[in-house]
Design an enzyme around this catalytic site. Structure first.
Site, mmCIF file in Angstrom:
data_model
loop_
_atom_site.group_PDB
_atom_site.id
_atom_site.type_symbol
_atom_site.label_atom_id
_atom_site.label_comp_id
_atom_site.label_asym_id
_atom_site.label_seq_id
_atom_site.Cartn_x
_atom_site.Cartn_y
_atom_site.Cartn_z
ATOM 1 C CB VAL A 56 84.398 14.840 61.686
ATOM 2 C CG1 VAL A 56 83.148 15.672 61.416
ATOM 3 C CG2 VAL A 56 83.844 13.388 61.292
ATOM 4 N NE ARG A 65 76.625 16.992 71.717
ATOM 5 C CZ ARG A 65 77.268 17.912 71.346
ATOM 6 N NH1 ARG A 65 78.259 18.385 71.722
ATOM 7 N NH2 ARG A 65 76.825 18.173 69.944
ATOM 8 C CB SER A 70 88.238 14.046 74.758
ATOM 9 O OG SER A 70 88.408 14.640 73.442
ATOM 10 C CG ASP A 119 84.740 21.961 68.054
ATOM 11 O OD1 ASP A 119 84.644 23.292 67.656
ATOM 12 O OD2 ASP A 119 84.013 21.025 67.528
ATOM 13 C CG ASP A 165 85.270 26.172 65.882
ATOM 14 O OD1 ASP A 165 85.229 25.486 65.070
ATOM 15 O OD2 ASP A 165 84.471 26.509 67.105
HETATM 16 C C1 LIG Z 1 71.344 31.237 45.768
HETATM 17 C C2 LIG Z 1 72.011 31.513 46.885
HETATM 18 C C3 LIG Z 1 73.380 30.511 47.162
HETATM 19 C C4 LIG Z 1 73.873 30.444 48.561
HETATM 20 C C5 LIG Z 1 75.004 29.559 48.761
HETATM 21 C C6 LIG Z 1 74.766 28.852 50.066
HETATM 22 C C7 LIG Z 1 74.701 29.794 51.217
HETATM 23 C C8 LIG Z 1 74.750 29.023 52.238
HETATM 24 C C9 LIG Z 1 74.753 30.160 53.417
HETATM 25 C C10 LIG Z 1 75.026 29.708 54.484
HETATM 26 C C11 LIG Z 1 75.262 28.656 55.075
HETATM 27 C C12 LIG Z 1 75.949 28.948 56.632
HETATM 28 C C13 LIG Z 1 75.963 28.012 57.418
HETATM 29 C C14 LIG Z 1 76.689 28.299 58.731
HETATM 30 C C15 LIG Z 1 76.550 27.135 59.547
HETATM 31 C C16 LIG Z 1 77.670 27.402 60.857
HETATM 32 C C17 LIG Z 1 77.458 26.363 61.885
HETATM 33 C C18 LIG Z 1 78.656 26.508 62.713
HETATM 34 O O1 LIG Z 1 79.610 26.117 62.586
HETATM 35 O O2 LIG Z 1 78.343 26.971 63.855
HETATM 36 C C19 LIG Z 1 79.048 26.757 64.825
HETATM 37 C C20 LIG Z 1 78.554 27.058 65.983
HETATM 38 C C21 LIG Z 1 79.533 27.297 67.166
HETATM 39 O O3 LIG Z 1 80.010 25.820 67.477
HETATM 40 P P1 LIG Z 1 81.108 25.550 68.336
HETATM 41 O O4 LIG Z 1 80.395 25.373 70.136
HETATM 42 O O5 LIG Z 1 81.776 24.298 67.937
HETATM 43 O O6 LIG Z 1 82.234 26.606 68.537
HETATM 44 C C22 LIG Z 1 82.473 27.591 69.803
HETATM 45 C C23 LIG Z 1 82.403 29.066 69.123
HETATM 46 O O7 LIG Z 1 83.204 29.133 68.108
HETATM 47 C C24 LIG Z 1 82.662 30.053 70.065
HETATM 48 O O8 LIG Z 1 82.909 31.276 69.425
HETATM 49 P P2 LIG Z 1 82.170 32.573 69.750
HETATM 50 O O9 LIG Z 1 80.734 32.404 69.567
HETATM 51 O O10 LIG Z 1 82.725 32.860 71.418
HETATM 52 O O11 LIG Z 1 82.774 33.484 69.083
HETATM 53 C C25 LIG Z 1 84.048 29.718 70.875
HETATM 54 O O12 LIG Z 1 84.115 30.633 71.789
HETATM 55 C C26 LIG Z 1 84.259 28.401 71.251
HETATM 56 O O13 LIG Z 1 85.387 27.948 71.561
HETATM 57 C C27 LIG Z 1 83.751 27.362 70.297
HETATM 58 O O14 LIG Z 1 83.833 25.828 70.748
HETATM 59 O O15 LIG Z 1 77.544 26.305 66.010
HETATM 60 C C28 LIG Z 1 76.549 26.617 66.558
HETATM 61 O O16 LIG Z 1 76.444 28.014 66.946
HETATM 62 C C29 LIG Z 1 75.191 25.802 66.424
HETATM 63 C C30 LIG Z 1 74.081 26.549 65.564
HETATM 64 C C31 LIG Z 1 74.433 26.689 64.077
HETATM 65 C C32 LIG Z 1 73.294 27.277 63.380
HETATM 66 C C33 LIG Z 1 73.475 27.131 61.985
HETATM 67 C C34 LIG Z 1 72.351 27.900 61.231
HETATM 68 C C35 LIG Z 1 72.463 27.798 59.759
HETATM 69 C C36 LIG Z 1 71.373 28.397 59.410
HETATM 70 C C37 LIG Z 1 70.992 28.769 58.132
HETATM 71 C C38 LIG Z 1 71.748 28.436 57.071
HETATM 72 C C39 LIG Z 1 70.964 29.116 55.984
HETATM 73 C C40 LIG Z 1 71.003 28.875 54.623
HETATM 74 C C41 LIG Z 1 70.450 29.688 53.925
HETATM 75 C C42 LIG Z 1 70.908 29.803 52.449
HETATM 76 C C43 LIG Z 1 69.840 30.908 51.755
HETATM 77 C C44 LIG Z 1 70.650 31.265 50.662
HETATM 78 C C45 LIG Z 1 69.539 32.234 49.610
HETATM 79 N N1 LIG Z 2 86.664 16.218 67.677
HETATM 80 C C1 LIG Z 2 85.888 16.481 68.676
HETATM 81 C C2 LIG Z 2 85.130 17.549 68.837
HETATM 82 C C3 LIG Z 2 84.239 18.178 69.556
HETATM 83 N N2 LIG Z 2 84.352 17.334 70.579
HETATM 84 C C4 LIG Z 2 83.492 17.639 71.837
HETATM 85 O O1 LIG Z 2 82.068 18.359 71.303
HETATM 86 C C5 LIG Z 2 82.122 19.674 71.766
HETATM 87 C C6 LIG Z 2 81.820 20.711 70.797
HETATM 88 O O2 LIG Z 2 80.293 20.426 70.237
HETATM 89 P P1 LIG Z 2 79.864 20.914 69.060
HETATM 90 O O3 LIG Z 2 78.614 20.361 68.755
HETATM 91 O O4 LIG Z 2 80.101 22.251 69.239
HETATM 92 O O5 LIG Z 2 80.789 20.465 67.986
HETATM 93 C C7 LIG Z 2 83.511 20.183 72.517
HETATM 94 O O6 LIG Z 2 83.519 20.849 73.631
HETATM 95 C C8 LIG Z 2 83.919 18.684 72.767
HETATM 96 O O7 LIG Z 2 83.509 18.383 74.135
HETATM 97 C C9 LIG Z 2 85.059 16.255 70.792
HETATM 98 O O8 LIG Z 2 85.067 15.322 71.905
HETATM 99 N N3 LIG Z 2 85.885 15.788 69.939
HETATM 100 MG MG LIG Z 3 82.208 21.119 66.712
HETATM 101 MG MG LIG Z 4 83.392 24.370 66.805
#
Ligand SMILES: CCCCCCCC/C=C\CCCCCCCC(=O)OC[C@H](COP(=O)(O)O[C@@H]1[C@H](O)[C@H](OP(=O)(O)O)[C@@H](O)[C@H](O)[C@H]1O)OC(=O)CCCCCCC/C=C\CCCCCCCC
Ligand SMILES: Nc1ccn([C@@H]2O[C@H](COP(=O)(O)O)[C@@H](O)[C@H]2O)c(=O)n1
Ligand SMILES: [Mg+2]
Ligand SMILES: [Mg+2]
Length: 220
Positions: free
Chosen positions: A31, A74, A80, A87, A91
């Protein structure tokens, strides 16, 4: 902020889908890889040609895989270190494709060197924001700060603005101004976040070094 408040909601919504994928024998790593491939294809096939609506639709379909892969791991009880590394690393690849695709548009058909530069700043500062945390944690610090604009905020602000700006091609007038505004916001927010994280690492590093010196019986 989104990571804190929206994650619980998306976990609830995506858990049945993650469970279905597991029942079908799909692995979390698959995925992660397919999701990144989809974001890459959507960003690089559509954004450099100014096709913001369809590019955003494709990216949005795949970007949620980033919430599904961890959920699957999870559920399996198999989160892991390798998965965490894969992941986070992918990103960075996905973010590079999104902002790289937009920068290519402004360098070409979008005809704006200023916006090209702002977009490159978004790309670089976003990567640095993530690096500050990863490097701080690698040297043993807690890095107890998320900051103003984390990855989720960078993506939501940019993708919503891109998708809505793309409606210009369907005849909605004036709407394309949203994208430049969003890019300036992401650039400024990432700069603030970078400073917040660097300041935190500096404080935590000083405290850890002081504690270590005290432990060696050598204060100051
Ligand atoms: C008519 C209009 C047409 C419009 C077309 C479609 C529009 C759609 C628009 C938007 C959708 C956006 C969705 C985005 C979702 C993103 C989700 C996501 O991937 O979040 C990832 C985030 C972090 O995950 P990880 O823990 O895996 O990653 C860590 C992170 O990258 C760290 O980075 P740092 O923060 O430090 O910079 C790293 O340090 C770390 O290494 C790494 O592991 O996950 C989250 O945060 C979870 C919360 C996700 C919240 C998603 C909210 C989506 C909300 C709304 C969508 C709204 C759509 C509305 C459309 C309206 C249009 C009018
Ligand atoms: N292929 C993967 C992807 C993620 N993980 C575990 O999930 C944590 C990230 O969680 P998100 O909800 O932000 O995707 C990552 O730190 C790993 O522990 C995994 O095991 N294998
Ligand atoms: Mg992830
Ligand atoms: Mg990620």
């Amino acid at each position: 902020m989104l990571n804190k408040y929206a994650r619980a909601f998306f976990t609830r919504v995506l858990t049945p889908f993650a469970a279905l994928l597991l029942r079908l024998g799909v692995s979390p790593d698959a995925v992660t890889l397919v999701g990144t491939g989809g974001v890459l294809a959507g960003a690089l096939a559509f954004y450099p040609r100014g096709e913001f609506f369809w590019g955003t639709v494709v990216i949005t379909l795949f970007v949620f895989s980033d919430l599904v892969d961890g959920n699957m791991a999870r559920q399996l009880g198999r989160s892991s270190r390798w998965g965490a590394f894969l992941d986070s690393t992918l990103d960075r690849v996905a973010d590079a494709a999104i902002f790289g695709g937009l920068a290519l548009w402004y360098a070409g058909g979008g005809h704006s060197l200023v916006l090209c530069a702002v977009t490159i700043f978004c790309l670089a500062s976003g990567q640095i924001v993530s690096y500050t945390k990863a490097r701080g944690e690698a040297i043993g610090l807690p890095v107890n700060v998320n900051g103003l604009v984390e990855r989720a905020e960078r993506l939501v602000i940019s993708l919503v603005a891109c998708g809505v700006s793309g409606l210009h091609k369907f005849g909605v007038p004036g709407i394309q101004v949203l994208l430049p505004i969003a890019l300036w916001i992401v650039a400024a927010g990432s700069l603030v976040t970078m400073v917040q994280r660097v300041v935190t690492v500096r404080r935590e590093a000083a405290e850890a070094d002081a504690a270590a010196r005290e432990g060696e019986g050598n204060p100051a």
